[in-house]
Design a protein around this motif. Sequence first.
Motif, mmCIF file in Angstrom:
data_model
loop_
_atom_site.group_PDB
_atom_site.id
_atom_site.type_symbol
_atom_site.label_atom_id
_atom_site.label_comp_id
_atom_site.label_asym_id
_atom_site.label_seq_id
_atom_site.Cartn_x
_atom_site.Cartn_y
_atom_site.Cartn_z
ATOM 1 N N GLN A 131 0.827 -1.206 0.000
ATOM 2 C CA GLN A 131 0.000 0.000 0.000
ATOM 3 C C GLN A 131 0.864 1.260 0.000
ATOM 4 O O GLN A 131 0.591 2.217 -0.722
ATOM 5 C CB GLN A 131 -0.939 0.002 1.212
ATOM 6 C CG GLN A 131 -1.894 1.159 1.228
ATOM 7 C CD GLN A 131 -2.875 1.115 0.084
ATOM 8 O OE1 GLN A 131 -3.266 0.054 -0.375
ATOM 9 N NE2 GLN A 131 -3.283 2.274 -0.391
ATOM 10 N N LEU A 132 1.922 1.260 0.758
ATOM 11 C CA LEU A 132 2.847 2.393 0.790
ATOM 12 C C LEU A 132 3.543 2.571 -0.562
ATOM 13 O O LEU A 132 3.680 3.693 -1.069
ATOM 14 C CB LEU A 132 3.881 2.197 1.896
ATOM 15 C CG LEU A 132 4.891 3.314 2.097
ATOM 16 C CD1 LEU A 132 4.188 4.577 2.529
ATOM 17 C CD2 LEU A 132 5.915 2.906 3.121
ATOM 18 N N TYR A 133 3.943 1.499 -1.185
ATOM 19 C CA TYR A 133 4.603 1.540 -2.495
ATOM 20 C C TYR A 133 3.662 2.097 -3.564
ATOM 21 O O TYR A 133 4.054 2.930 -4.383
ATOM 22 C CB TYR A 133 5.064 0.135 -2.871
ATOM 23 C CG TYR A 133 5.794 0.052 -4.174
ATOM 24 C CD1 TYR A 133 7.071 0.574 -4.330
ATOM 25 C CD2 TYR A 133 5.192 -0.546 -5.277
ATOM 26 C CE1 TYR A 133 7.745 0.493 -5.536
ATOM 27 C CE2 TYR A 133 5.858 -0.636 -6.484
ATOM 28 C CZ TYR A 133 7.131 -0.120 -6.608
ATOM 29 O OH TYR A 133 7.785 -0.195 -7.800
ATOM 30 N N ILE A 134 2.407 1.688 -3.546
ATOM 31 C CA ILE A 134 1.432 2.190 -4.519
ATOM 32 C C ILE A 134 1.190 3.681 -4.303
ATOM 33 O O ILE A 134 1.098 4.448 -5.264
ATOM 34 C CB ILE A 134 0.121 1.384 -4.418
ATOM 35 C CG1 ILE A 134 0.348 -0.022 -4.960
ATOM 36 C CG2 ILE A 134 -1.015 2.068 -5.157
ATOM 37 C CD1 ILE A 134 -0.816 -0.963 -4.728
ATOM 38 N N THR A 135 1.119 4.114 -3.065
ATOM 39 C CA THR A 135 0.923 5.530 -2.772
ATOM 40 C C THR A 135 2.085 6.367 -3.284
ATOM 41 O O THR A 135 1.883 7.444 -3.851
ATOM 42 C CB THR A 135 0.751 5.734 -1.258
ATOM 43 O OG1 THR A 135 -0.343 4.940 -0.803
ATOM 44 C CG2 THR A 135 0.492 7.193 -0.928
ATOM 45 N N VAL A 136 3.292 5.890 -3.121
ATOM 46 C CA VAL A 136 4.468 6.618 -3.602
ATOM 47 C C VAL A 136 4.473 6.685 -5.123
ATOM 48 O O VAL A 136 4.770 7.724 -5.723
ATOM 49 C CB VAL A 136 5.760 5.952 -3.071
ATOM 50 C CG1 VAL A 136 6.980 6.491 -3.776
ATOM 51 C CG2 VAL A 136 5.882 6.163 -1.583
ATOM 52 N N LEU A 137 4.125 5.612 -5.792
ATOM 53 C CA LEU A 137 4.113 5.608 -7.257
ATOM 54 C C LEU A 137 3.041 6.526 -7.835
ATOM 55 O O LEU A 137 3.254 7.152 -8.867
ATOM 56 C CB LEU A 137 3.909 4.196 -7.788
ATOM 57 C CG LEU A 137 5.113 3.269 -7.721
ATOM 58 C CD1 LEU A 137 4.756 1.921 -8.332
ATOM 59 C CD2 LEU A 137 6.305 3.855 -8.441
ATOM 60 N N GLU A 138 1.891 6.622 -7.198
ATOM 61 C CA GLU A 138 0.826 7.472 -7.704
ATOM 62 C C GLU A 138 1.155 8.949 -7.547
ATOM 63 O O GLU A 138 0.675 9.773 -8.310
ATOM 64 C CB GLU A 138 -0.486 7.157 -7.002
ATOM 65 C CG GLU A 138 -1.088 5.851 -7.433
ATOM 66 C CD GLU A 138 -2.357 5.525 -6.666
ATOM 67 O OE1 GLU A 138 -2.683 6.239 -5.703
ATOM 68 O OE2 GLU A 138 -3.015 4.544 -7.038
ATOM 69 N N GLY A 139 1.959 9.317 -6.587
ATOM 70 C CA GLY A 139 2.299 10.712 -6.346
ATOM 71 C C GLY A 139 3.352 11.249 -7.286
ATOM 72 O O GLY A 139 3.554 12.451 -7.377
ATOM 73 N N ARG A 140 4.028 10.399 -8.021
ATOM 74 C CA ARG A 140 5.093 10.833 -8.915
ATOM 75 C C ARG A 140 4.501 11.347 -10.224
ATOM 76 O O ARG A 140 3.647 10.700 -10.815
ATOM 77 C CB ARG A 140 6.036 9.663 -9.174
ATOM 78 C CG ARG A 140 7.284 10.043 -9.903
ATOM 79 C CD ARG A 140 8.262 8.935 -9.908
ATOM 80 N NE ARG A 140 7.637 7.675 -10.322
ATOM 81 C CZ ARG A 140 8.268 6.523 -10.342
ATOM 82 N NH1 ARG A 140 9.512 6.455 -9.957
ATOM 83 N NH2 ARG A 140 7.673 5.431 -10.736
ATOM 84 N N PRO A 141 4.950 12.533 -10.699
ATOM 85 C CA PRO A 141 4.413 13.040 -11.966
ATOM 86 C C PRO A 141 4.827 12.175 -13.148
ATOM 87 O O PRO A 141 5.925 11.631 -13.186
ATOM 88 C CB PRO A 141 5.007 14.440 -12.089
ATOM 89 C CG PRO A 141 6.024 14.569 -11.033
ATOM 90 C CD PRO A 141 5.883 13.435 -10.078
ATOM 91 N N THR A 142 3.950 12.089 -14.118
ATOM 92 C CA THR A 142 4.217 11.266 -15.285
ATOM 93 C C THR A 142 4.991 12.071 -16.330
ATOM 94 O O THR A 142 5.171 13.277 -16.204
ATOM 95 C CB THR A 142 2.906 10.767 -15.904
ATOM 96 O OG1 THR A 142 2.155 11.910 -16.344
ATOM 97 C CG2 THR A 142 2.086 9.968 -14.909
ATOM 98 N N THR A 143 5.412 11.398 -17.376
ATOM 99 C CA THR A 143 6.118 12.053 -18.474
ATOM 100 C C THR A 143 5.209 13.058 -19.163
ATOM 101 O O THR A 143 5.656 14.134 -19.576
ATOM 102 C CB THR A 143 6.592 10.994 -19.481
ATOM 103 O OG1 THR A 143 7.342 9.996 -18.788
ATOM 104 C CG2 THR A 143 7.449 11.600 -20.556
ATOM 105 N N ASN A 144 3.947 12.734 -19.267
ATOM 106 C CA ASN A 144 2.988 13.644 -19.880
ATOM 107 C C ASN A 144 2.871 14.944 -19.085
ATOM 108 O O ASN A 144 2.780 16.033 -19.666
ATOM 109 C CB ASN A 144 1.622 12.968 -20.015
ATOM 110 C CG ASN A 144 0.685 13.738 -20.894
ATOM 111 O OD1 ASN A 144 1.109 14.404 -21.831
ATOM 112 N ND2 ASN A 144 -0.589 13.665 -20.593
ATOM 113 N N ASP A 145 2.875 14.862 -17.747
ATOM 114 C CA ASP A 145 2.828 16.065 -16.914
ATOM 115 C C ASP A 145 4.042 16.948 -17.152
ATOM 116 O O ASP A 145 3.926 18.175 -17.236
ATOM 117 C CB ASP A 145 2.751 15.689 -15.431
ATOM 118 C CG ASP A 145 1.461 14.979 -15.079
ATOM 119 O OD1 ASP A 145 0.469 15.140 -15.822
ATOM 120 O OD2 ASP A 145 1.442 14.253 -14.067
#
Length: 123
Positions: free
Chosen positions: A36-50
Amino acid sequence: MESLRRYKKGYLKASSLIESVIAIAIITTCLLVALQLYITVLEGRPTTNDHRLKFQVDQLVSEMKLDPSFYSEIHDFQTYTIRKSVTAHNSREALKRVSYAIQGQSDTITYHYLILKEDENQP
Protein backbone atom coordinates in the motif's frame (compact mmCIF):
# COMPACT_ATOMS: atom_id res chain seq x y z
CA MET A 1 2.45 -39.41 33.54
CA GLU A 2 4.33 -38.98 30.30
CA SER A 3 1.64 -36.66 28.95
CA LEU A 4 2.12 -34.34 31.94
CA ARG A 5 5.84 -34.11 31.20
CA ARG A 6 5.07 -33.01 27.62
CA TYR A 7 2.80 -30.21 28.85
CA LYS A 8 5.40 -29.02 31.35
CA LYS A 9 8.01 -28.78 28.59
CA GLY A 10 5.59 -26.67 26.52
CA TYR A 11 5.29 -29.22 23.74
CA LEU A 12 1.84 -29.75 22.27
CA LYS A 13 0.84 -31.53 19.14
CA ALA A 14 0.33 -29.15 16.22
CA SER A 15 1.99 -26.25 18.05
CA SER A 16 4.41 -25.82 15.16
CA LEU A 17 1.42 -25.58 12.80
CA ILE A 18 -0.13 -22.80 14.89
CA GLU A 19 3.20 -20.97 15.01
CA SER A 20 3.51 -21.26 11.23
CA VAL A 21 0.02 -19.86 10.67
CA ILE A 22 0.69 -16.92 13.00
CA ALA A 23 4.02 -16.21 11.29
CA ILE A 24 2.39 -16.30 7.85
CA ALA A 25 -0.36 -13.91 9.06
CA ILE A 26 2.24 -11.45 10.41
CA ILE A 27 4.30 -11.60 7.21
CA THR A 28 1.18 -11.13 5.07
CA THR A 29 0.12 -8.09 7.09
CA CYS A 30 3.58 -6.53 6.72
CA LEU A 31 3.54 -7.17 2.96
CA LEU A 32 0.11 -5.57 2.58
CA VAL A 33 1.23 -2.44 4.43
CA ALA A 34 4.42 -2.23 2.35
CA LEU A 35 2.50 -2.73 -0.90
CA GLN A 36 0.00 0.00 0.00
CA LEU A 37 2.85 2.39 0.79
CA TYR A 38 4.60 1.54 -2.50
CA ILE A 39 1.43 2.19 -4.52
CA THR A 40 0.92 5.53 -2.77
CA VAL A 41 4.47 6.62 -3.60
CA LEU A 42 4.11 5.61 -7.26
CA GLU A 43 0.83 7.47 -7.70
CA GLY A 44 2.30 10.71 -6.35
CA ARG A 45 5.09 10.83 -8.92
CA PRO A 46 4.41 13.04 -11.97
CA THR A 47 4.22 11.27 -15.29
CA THR A 48 6.12 12.05 -18.47
CA ASN A 49 2.99 13.64 -19.88
CA ASP A 50 2.83 16.06 -16.91
CA HIS A 51 6.44 17.11 -17.54
CA ARG A 52 5.74 17.59 -21.25
CA LEU A 53 2.71 19.81 -20.54
CA LYS A 54 4.63 21.89 -18.00
CA PHE A 55 7.47 22.32 -20.52
CA GLN A 56 4.97 23.51 -23.15
CA VAL A 57 3.53 26.10 -20.75
CA ASP A 58 7.02 27.27 -19.75
CA GLN A 59 7.86 27.67 -23.43
CA LEU A 60 4.73 29.79 -23.99
CA VAL A 61 5.60 31.97 -20.98
CA SER A 62 9.14 32.48 -22.28
CA GLU A 63 7.82 33.47 -25.70
CA MET A 64 5.44 35.92 -24.06
CA LYS A 65 8.25 37.54 -22.08
CA LEU A 66 10.30 38.05 -25.24
CA ASP A 67 7.41 39.32 -27.35
CA PRO A 68 4.73 40.54 -24.93
CA SER A 69 1.25 40.01 -26.30
CA PHE A 70 -1.25 40.42 -23.52
CA TYR A 71 -4.19 38.88 -25.35
CA SER A 72 -6.14 35.76 -24.54
CA GLU A 73 -5.33 32.88 -26.87
CA ILE A 74 -6.13 29.23 -27.45
CA HIS A 75 -3.44 26.74 -28.50
CA ASP A 76 -4.77 23.44 -29.84
CA PHE A 77 -2.64 20.31 -29.81
CA GLN A 78 -3.43 16.68 -30.62
CA THR A 79 -4.48 15.49 -27.17
CA TYR A 80 -4.91 18.70 -25.18
CA THR A 81 -5.77 22.41 -25.43
CA ILE A 82 -3.99 25.30 -23.69
CA ARG A 83 -6.12 28.37 -23.00
CA LYS A 84 -4.29 31.57 -22.14
CA SER A 85 -6.25 34.26 -20.31
CA VAL A 86 -4.87 37.67 -19.34
CA THR A 87 -6.40 39.91 -16.67
CA ALA A 88 -5.25 42.92 -14.65
CA HIS A 89 -3.97 41.99 -11.21
CA ASN A 90 -5.66 43.88 -8.35
CA SER A 91 -6.82 46.69 -10.67
CA ARG A 92 -3.22 47.53 -11.56
CA GLU A 93 -2.89 47.85 -15.30
CA ALA A 94 0.89 47.37 -15.36
CA LEU A 95 0.77 44.01 -13.58
CA LYS A 96 -0.94 41.26 -15.53
CA ARG A 97 -2.15 37.90 -14.29
CA VAL A 98 -1.62 35.32 -17.01
CA SER A 99 -3.35 31.96 -16.57
CA TYR A 100 -2.69 28.89 -18.69
CA ALA A 101 -5.40 26.25 -18.40
CA ILE A 102 -4.43 22.89 -19.88
CA GLN A 103 -7.56 20.96 -20.73
CA GLY A 104 -6.86 17.30 -21.38
CA GLN A 105 -9.11 14.32 -21.90
CA SER A 106 -9.76 13.72 -18.22
CA ASP A 107 -8.82 16.83 -16.23
CA THR A 108 -7.81 20.49 -16.31
CA ILE A 109 -4.57 21.88 -14.87
CA THR A 110 -4.12 25.63 -14.40
CA TYR A 111 -0.84 27.55 -14.03
CA HIS A 112 -0.85 31.21 -12.93
CA TYR A 113 1.88 33.78 -13.60
CA LEU A 114 2.29 37.48 -12.77
CA ILE A 115 4.03 39.46 -15.52
CA LEU A 116 4.86 43.14 -15.46
CA LYS A 117 3.75 44.95 -18.59
CA GLU A 118 6.33 47.53 -19.52
CA ASP A 119 5.09 50.96 -20.45
CA GLU A 120 5.58 51.75 -24.14
CA ASN A 121 6.04 55.46 -23.40
CA GLN A 122 9.18 54.99 -21.30
CA PRO A 123 12.58 55.07 -23.07
